[in-house]
Design an enzyme around this catalytic site. Structure first.
Site, PDB file in Angstrom:
ATOM      1  N   LYS A   7      -7.892 -20.799  50.403  1.00  0.00           N
ATOM      2  CA  LYS A   7      -8.927 -20.523  51.299  1.00  0.00           C
ATOM      3  C   LYS A   7      -9.000 -18.928  51.595  1.00  0.00           C
ATOM      4  O   LYS A   7      -7.713 -18.543  51.566  1.00  0.00           O
ATOM      5  CB  LYS A   7      -8.976 -21.294  52.436  1.00  0.00           C
ATOM      6  CG  LYS A   7     -10.155 -20.834  53.643  1.00  0.00           C
ATOM      7  CD  LYS A   7      -9.979 -21.883  54.916  1.00  0.00           C
ATOM      8  CE  LYS A   7     -11.112 -21.567  55.766  1.00  0.00           C
ATOM      9  NZ  LYS A   7     -11.124 -22.428  57.121  1.00  0.00           N
ATOM     10  N   SER A  21     -15.287 -24.841  57.919  1.00  0.00           N
ATOM     11  CA  SER A  21     -15.381 -23.775  57.294  1.00  0.00           C
ATOM     12  C   SER A  21     -14.631 -23.761  56.108  1.00  0.00           C
ATOM     13  O   SER A  21     -14.896 -22.822  55.193  1.00  0.00           O
ATOM     14  CB  SER A  21     -14.985 -22.579  58.331  1.00  0.00           C
ATOM     15  OG  SER A  21     -13.417 -22.799  58.712  1.00  0.00           O
ATOM     16  N   SER A  28     -12.324 -27.840  60.411  1.00  0.00           N
ATOM     17  CA  SER A  28     -12.487 -27.097  59.162  1.00  0.00           C
ATOM     18  C   SER A  28     -12.037 -27.642  57.906  1.00  0.00           C
ATOM     19  O   SER A  28     -12.362 -27.212  56.924  1.00  0.00           O
ATOM     20  CB  SER A  28     -12.319 -25.621  59.596  1.00  0.00           C
ATOM     21  OG  SER A  28     -13.317 -25.133  60.374  1.00  0.00           O
TER      22      SER A  28
END
Length: 486
Positions: free
Chosen positions: A79, A154, A178
């Protein structure tokens, strides 16, 4: 195509036997990214030559039989919130669009030390603020199961890259769901460890008392392997926990016979999609048939979780994001008349609408005259939510719930209504407020062919029981073997 969907533990065996090399795997995944990512758009930055260089180093380790781990030579994604030395780290924000860190986060450092090959950095909601990856400053990421729908957020790029076969595994962060919510949307496994189990050093902060890093993988075994690699105390993070890190992979096969699974009535409410409810109810029956005992529990303060979260998280965000002012690093407005004007223009142009919204909410909650009414009160109710879990765990070993109230929704469906978007995380937020571990595992599909996730919550630092329960369910079903047609 099937080779792109092999789990880490199978690729690791092939590498150890010499059936393939890390360089071959890395080249294959890079070609897969070239072929698939124009549709999925999971990657912000592809490492390319850097990944191949790391793969060659992994092959040298494998040939010598030195420092071999289950991740040695395995290609993964990261990420874009983790600092990676020499590799662009944007947080999916214009304000950090050209930021290249000079150091690694502890998580990426540990992954590199384990021999993993980082293929690149994947998309996310800007500064991890969102539930759909629509808040990225660069582009939207598509759900591999239905490309007109969101992958969740997210950590949407992480979940989509795993689900689409663009990497073997990924790492994300979870502040209010997330990791787990996008894992549910994309039909993969997502694990949020206990707060402090994994170091936050080098993770660009959103809400410091809630943020936690964890793996997104194809199956539960891979989640155990990844957690084992990144967990542990870190002198660079004062909130990391000094507890020993067990061999999670060795704890998977204990079974659930006699295990007490709590079913909280507050998580089975009106408004849940009927296909989600059906899939989760079926999953609970699978666990019951495997020998688990289902017991009713109550988490009475659940109704306040969303309100508490959006006070605590926004307050901490307003403080953490104050550092992005154009002075030391990141974007700087070049047409400012003076210092104050430079601050204003840099932040106005650099931050997206959702980030601005949360900064303003948090600043208001912390402002003079409102602190006691908002942030302090939210912190007190947060304690009550934690006590609810402490009380519930007196009568059960783990708690099972839906991961999300609905499957992945269509692009644009909730953008105009922030509250509806925030409710996407209604079942995951309490876990972060209480600091306990949680995992989402695939447990079925809707009639429209969209994945559904079962969430399992565990006691503080008891990721072992959590993983064991998830593994028992996984082994009794075939949901984790399903692949999107892409």
């Amino acid at each position: 195509m099937e080779e792109f969907f092999e789990p880490v533990h199978e690729l690791s065996k092939k590498l150890a036997r010499g059936q393939t090399s890390s360089a071959e795997l890395t080249k294959a995944f890079l070609k897969r990214i070239d072929a698939v990512d124009p549709v999925i758009r999971a990657y912000i930055t592809v490492a390319g030559e850097g990944a191949l260089k790391d793969a060659e180093a992994a092959d040298r380790r494998l040939s010598k039989g030195e420092n071999i781990t289950p991740l040695t030579g395995v290609p993964i994604s990261v990420k874009d919130i983790f600092c990676t030395s020499g590799l662009r780290t944007t947080c999916a924000s214009k304000i950090l669009e050209n930021f290249v860190p000079v150091y690694d986060s502890t998580v990426t450092k540990k992954l590199k030390e384990a021999g993993a090959v980082i293929l690149g950095k994947v998309n996310m909601d800007e500064f991890a603020m969102g539930s759909s990856t629509e808040n990225s400053a660069f582009f939207k990421t598509a759900n591999p199961w239905s490309t007109d729908r969101v992958p969740g957020g997210s950590s949407g790029g992480s979940a989509a890259s795993v689900a689409a076969g663009e990497c073997a595994a990924s790492v994300g962060t979870d502040t209010g769901g997330s990791i787990r919510q996008p894992a549910s949307c994309c039909g993969v496994v997502g694990l949020k460890p206990t707060y402090g189990r994994v170091s936050r050093f080098g993770i660009i902060a959103f809400a410091s008392s809630l943020d936690q890093a964890g793996p997104i993988t194809r199956d539960v075994t891979d989640a155990a392997i990844m957690l084992g690699a990144i967990a542990g105390a870190d002198p660079l993070d004062s909130t990391s926990i000094g507890a020993p890190v067990p061999d999670y992979a060795a704890m998977l096969r204990g079974g659930v016979k006699g295990l007490r699974i709590g079913i909280p009535k507050e998580y089975f409410i009106e408004g849940i999609d009927k296909d989600v409810l059906s899939a989760v109810s079926g999953a609970l029956e699978v666990l019951k048939k495997a020998g688990a005992e289902l017991v009713d529990v109550s988490l009475p303060n659940t109704e306040y979780a969303v309100s508490v979260y959006y006070l605590v998280a926004t307050a901490e965000a307003s403080s953490n994001l104050a550092r992005f002012d154009g002075v030391k690093y990141g974007m700087r407005a070049q047409d400012a008349a003076n210092l104050l004007d430079m601050y204003k223009k840099t932040r106005d142009r650099g931050f997206g609408a959702e980030v601005k919204r949360r900064i303003m909410l948090g600043t208001y909650a912390l402002s003079s005259g409102y602190y006691d009414a908002y942030y302090k009160k939210a912190s007190e109710v947060r304690t009550l939510i934690k006590r609810d879990f402490d009380e519930a765990f007196k009568s059960c070993d783990v708690i099972a719930t839906p991961t999300a109230p609905t499957p992945a929704f269509r692009f644009g469906e909730r953008v105009a209504d922030p509250l509806t978007m925030y409710l996407s995380d209604i079942f995951t937020i309490s876990c972060n407020l209480a600091g306990i571990p949680g995992i989402s595992v695939p447990c079925g599909f809707t009639n429209g062919g969209l994945p559904v996730g079962l969430q399992i919550l565990g006691k503080h630092l008891d990721e072992g029981t959590l993983l064991m329960t998830a593994y028992a369910f996984e082994q009794a079903t075939e949901w984790h073997r399903k692949r999107p047609n892409i």
